[in-house]
Design an enzyme around this catalytic site. Structure first.
Site, short mmCIF file in Angstrom:
data_model
loop_
_atom_site.label_atom_id
_atom_site.label_comp_id
_atom_site.label_asym_id
_atom_site.label_seq_id
_atom_site.Cartn_x
_atom_site.Cartn_y
_atom_site.Cartn_z
N LYS A 100 0.77 -1.15 0.07
CA LYS A 100 0.09 -0.07 -0.08
C LYS A 100 0.95 1.30 -0.05
O LYS A 100 0.42 2.48 0.30
CB LYS A 100 -1.11 0.12 1.16
CG LYS A 100 -1.87 -1.27 1.33
CD LYS A 100 -2.33 -1.82 0.06
CE LYS A 100 -3.52 -1.01 -0.58
NZ LYS A 100 -3.90 -1.95 -1.76
N ALA A 101 2.17 1.03 -0.43
CA ALA A 101 2.82 2.36 -0.45
C ALA A 101 3.21 3.11 -1.86
O ALA A 101 3.77 4.18 -2.03
CB ALA A 101 4.51 1.95 -0.11
N SER A 121 -4.31 3.03 4.65
CA SER A 121 -4.70 2.33 3.44
C SER A 121 -4.50 0.76 3.39
O SER A 121 -5.43 0.05 2.92
CB SER A 121 -3.44 2.73 2.19
OG SER A 121 -3.75 2.27 1.08
N VAL A 136 -6.86 9.23 -13.32
CA VAL A 136 -7.22 8.44 -14.69
C VAL A 136 -6.88 6.80 -14.25
O VAL A 136 -7.37 6.10 -14.86
CB VAL A 136 -6.04 8.93 -15.85
CG1 VAL A 136 -5.84 8.00 -16.82
CG2 VAL A 136 -6.37 10.12 -16.13
N THR A 170 2.88 1.07 -4.80
CA THR A 170 3.30 -0.13 -5.92
C THR A 170 2.68 0.25 -7.22
O THR A 170 3.26 0.27 -8.26
CB THR A 170 2.96 -1.46 -5.49
OG1 THR A 170 2.87 -1.52 -4.03
CG2 THR A 170 4.01 -2.31 -5.87
N ARG A 217 -8.46 4.21 -3.78
CA ARG A 217 -9.46 4.58 -2.68
C ARG A 217 -9.21 6.26 -2.59
O ARG A 217 -10.25 6.80 -2.93
CB ARG A 217 -8.96 3.89 -1.30
CG ARG A 217 -9.96 4.12 -0.22
CD ARG A 217 -9.43 3.49 1.01
NE ARG A 217 -7.99 4.36 1.52
CZ ARG A 217 -7.90 5.19 2.20
NH1 ARG A 217 -8.68 5.99 2.95
NH2 ARG A 217 -6.77 5.77 2.38
N LYS A 218 -8.19 6.83 -1.97
CA LYS A 218 -8.15 8.42 -2.00
C LYS A 218 -6.87 8.79 -2.50
O LYS A 218 -6.80 9.89 -3.17
CB LYS A 218 -8.34 8.73 -0.54
CG LYS A 218 -9.57 8.68 0.06
CD LYS A 218 -9.78 9.75 1.24
CE LYS A 218 -11.02 9.33 2.06
NZ LYS A 218 -10.85 9.93 3.37
N ARG A 249 6.11 4.79 1.99
CA ARG A 249 5.04 5.95 2.30
C ARG A 249 5.05 6.32 3.63
O ARG A 249 5.24 5.34 4.51
CB ARG A 249 3.67 5.26 1.76
CG ARG A 249 2.60 6.16 1.93
CD ARG A 249 1.42 5.35 1.31
NE ARG A 249 0.25 6.26 1.15
CZ ARG A 249 -1.14 6.13 0.63
NH1 ARG A 249 -1.34 4.91 0.37
NH2 ARG A 249 -1.77 6.90 0.58
N LYS A 275 7.56 -7.27 -9.38
CA LYS A 275 6.89 -6.51 -8.09
C LYS A 275 7.36 -7.51 -6.84
O LYS A 275 6.98 -8.72 -6.93
CB LYS A 275 5.45 -6.41 -8.23
CG LYS A 275 4.57 -6.01 -6.82
CD LYS A 275 2.97 -5.91 -7.09
CE LYS A 275 2.47 -6.06 -5.68
NZ LYS A 275 0.96 -5.64 -5.75
N HIS A 282 6.66 -7.34 -2.12
CA HIS A 282 6.47 -6.68 -0.77
C HIS A 282 7.22 -7.13 -0.04
O HIS A 282 7.50 -6.92 1.29
CB HIS A 282 4.99 -6.80 -0.43
CG HIS A 282 4.07 -5.98 -1.12
ND1 HIS A 282 4.26 -4.97 -1.84
CD2 HIS A 282 2.79 -6.49 -1.45
CE1 HIS A 282 3.08 -4.42 -2.29
NE2 HIS A 282 2.14 -5.44 -2.36
S1 PPS Z 1 -0.69 -2.95 -3.32
O1 PPS Z 1 -1.92 -3.38 -3.09
O2 PPS Z 1 0.32 -3.22 -2.26
O3 PPS Z 1 0.06 -3.24 -4.42
O4 PPS Z 1 -1.19 -1.50 -3.26
P1 PPS Z 1 -0.38 -0.08 -3.64
O5 PPS Z 1 -0.49 0.02 -5.21
O6 PPS Z 1 0.91 -0.09 -3.16
O7 PPS Z 1 -1.04 1.04 -2.82
C1 PPS Z 1 -2.59 1.19 -3.01
C2 PPS Z 1 -2.55 2.91 -2.64
O8 PPS Z 1 -1.96 3.74 -3.46
C3 PPS Z 1 -2.71 4.57 -4.02
N1 PPS Z 1 -2.62 4.96 -5.64
C4 PPS Z 1 -2.22 6.13 -6.14
N2 PPS Z 1 -2.02 7.45 -5.32
C5 PPS Z 1 -1.83 8.49 -6.01
N3 PPS Z 1 -1.83 8.39 -7.23
C6 PPS Z 1 -1.84 7.31 -8.00
N4 PPS Z 1 -1.74 7.30 -9.42
C7 PPS Z 1 -2.10 6.40 -7.41
N5 PPS Z 1 -2.53 4.77 -7.96
C8 PPS Z 1 -2.81 4.13 -6.47
C9 PPS Z 1 -4.10 4.05 -3.85
O9 PPS Z 1 -5.25 4.79 -3.76
C10 PPS Z 1 -4.16 3.27 -2.32
O10 PPS Z 1 -3.79 4.33 -1.49
P2 PPS Z 1 -5.13 4.71 -0.71
O11 PPS Z 1 -4.50 5.80 0.28
O12 PPS Z 1 -5.77 3.56 -0.04
O13 PPS Z 1 -6.01 5.56 -1.52
#
Ligand code: PPS
Length: 307
Positions: free
Chosen positions: A56-57, A150, A243, A59, A269-270, A142, A118, A120
């Site tokens: 969730k950082a 997250s 997007v 990726t 999510r956000k 993160r 990828k 973790h």
């Molecule tokens: S995973 O399942 O570990 O691969 O998840 P990961 O992709 O590391 O993390 C998901 C969080 O990244 C946010 N996210 C983004 N943030 C900003 N910009 C872009 N383009 C983007 N894409 C993914 C995603 O919303 C998750 O964070 P939260 O805080 O839950 O929204």
């Protein structure tokens, strides 16, 4: 059905909540635990690129940026498949049910070079061949508070993961490292140390949010790619949260139907910095900070929890 061609036939498939087994203090899923031997023997190739993160950082975001760079900004090429299949998730393994079957190892082994992979895994569990082959690695970190929030929501929506319990309970598990892939503190610190010895580009989610263009340029330089401004702007646009949230090849709506319930909490999510403020009580924040100070006293790593 070939793994890399598997259609999405997983709708309505439900799975029991994942069980956790500890290996050297790191909680892993049972299937990951039982493939550790194979994982350790994985043969990295010199031109592999590893994207490593604590879950969730950022990726998926980084994967999309990397793919866009590698495909010279060609959006269609980046939509050739889902993130989950474009970039093998090295340690991830779902032996059953058949509709969800996945082996990151098999997918990687069958993939022609150059591969982007990828993981973790905490640094000490990375297959040794990545170091032996001197592979390039991008690590994204993160801040702990947003990472925790997250991760909590991801556990709520992803039925393949262990029950998160209440927010309070999950926070406790996160602080004590009793969550999947272990301690956040050890993860970010371990990789931070490793960057002094290996080809690791260490990035921060907060920097990516603040100035995505600058961070994309850093990645381009690391990948030795020289793309013009027009392509750079295209990458910037297509990897924006807005997007990517609508991109079925990146938002995880095409995989794990019946497992990931986006109505509970969407994968995208956000995508913000500072959302933790909506969850931490004052008392929880004080406790978290106190614990954080102790655990992070032996590192030069500094995180921003707001922009
Ligand atoms: S995973 O399942 O570990 O691969 O998840 P990961 O992709 O590391 O993390 C998901 C969080 O990244 C946010 N996210 C983004 N943030 C900003 N910009 C872009 N383009 C983007 N894409 C993914 C995603 O919303 C998750 O964070 P939260 O805080 O839950 O929204």
């Amino acid at each position: 059905m070939a793994l890399d061609k598997m259609e999405n036939v997983s709708s309505k498939v439900t799975v029991p909540r994942g069980e956790i087994v500890e290996f050297e203090g790191v909680p892993l899923t049972k299937p990951i635990y039982s493939t550790l031997d194979r994982l350790c023997k994985f043969k990295a190739r010199p031109d592999d690129l590893l994207i490593a993160t604590y879950a969730k950082a950022g990726t998926t975001w980084t994967q999309e940026i990397v793919d866009m760079i590698q495909q010279n900004g060609d959006v269609e090429k980046c939509r050739r498949d889902t993130t989950y299949r474009r970039h093998p998730f090295l340690e991830w393994s779902i032996p059953e049910p058949p509709a969800l079957r996945y082996s990151g190892l098999e997918l990687a082994e069958a993939m022609p070079s150059p591969r982007t992979i990828k993981t973790h895994l905490p640094v000490q569990l990375v297959p040794p061949s990545f170091w032996e082959q001197n592979c390039k690695i991008i690590y994204v970190a993160r801040n702990a508070k947003d990472n925790l929030v997250s991760y909590y929501h991801f556990h709520r929506m992803n039925k393949g993961l262990p029950e998160p319990g209440t927010w309070e309970e999950f926070m406790e598990k996160f602080m004590t490292g009793k969550v999947l892939w272990g301690s956040w503190h050890d993860h970010v610190k371990g990789w931070w140390k490793a960057k002094n010895k290996h080809r690791i580009l260490y990035l921060f989610y907060e920097d990516m949010k603040e100035n995505p263009k600058k961070e994309i340029q850093k990645i381009m330089k690391f990948l030795e790619k020289d793309l013009n401004q027009e392509v750079l702007n295209k990458i910037l646009h297509n990897t924006s949260f807005e997007v990517m949230k609508e991109n079925p090849m990146a938002n995880y709506t095409k995989e794990f139907q019946g497992v990931m319930d986006h109505s509970v909490s969407p994968f995208m999510r956000k995508g913000a910095v500072g959302d933790w403020k909506n969850y931490f009580t004052v008392a929880q924040n004080e406790k978290f900070d106190e614990d954080y100070k102790k655990k992070m006293s032996d590192t030069s790593l500094v995180f921003r929890t707001e922009l």
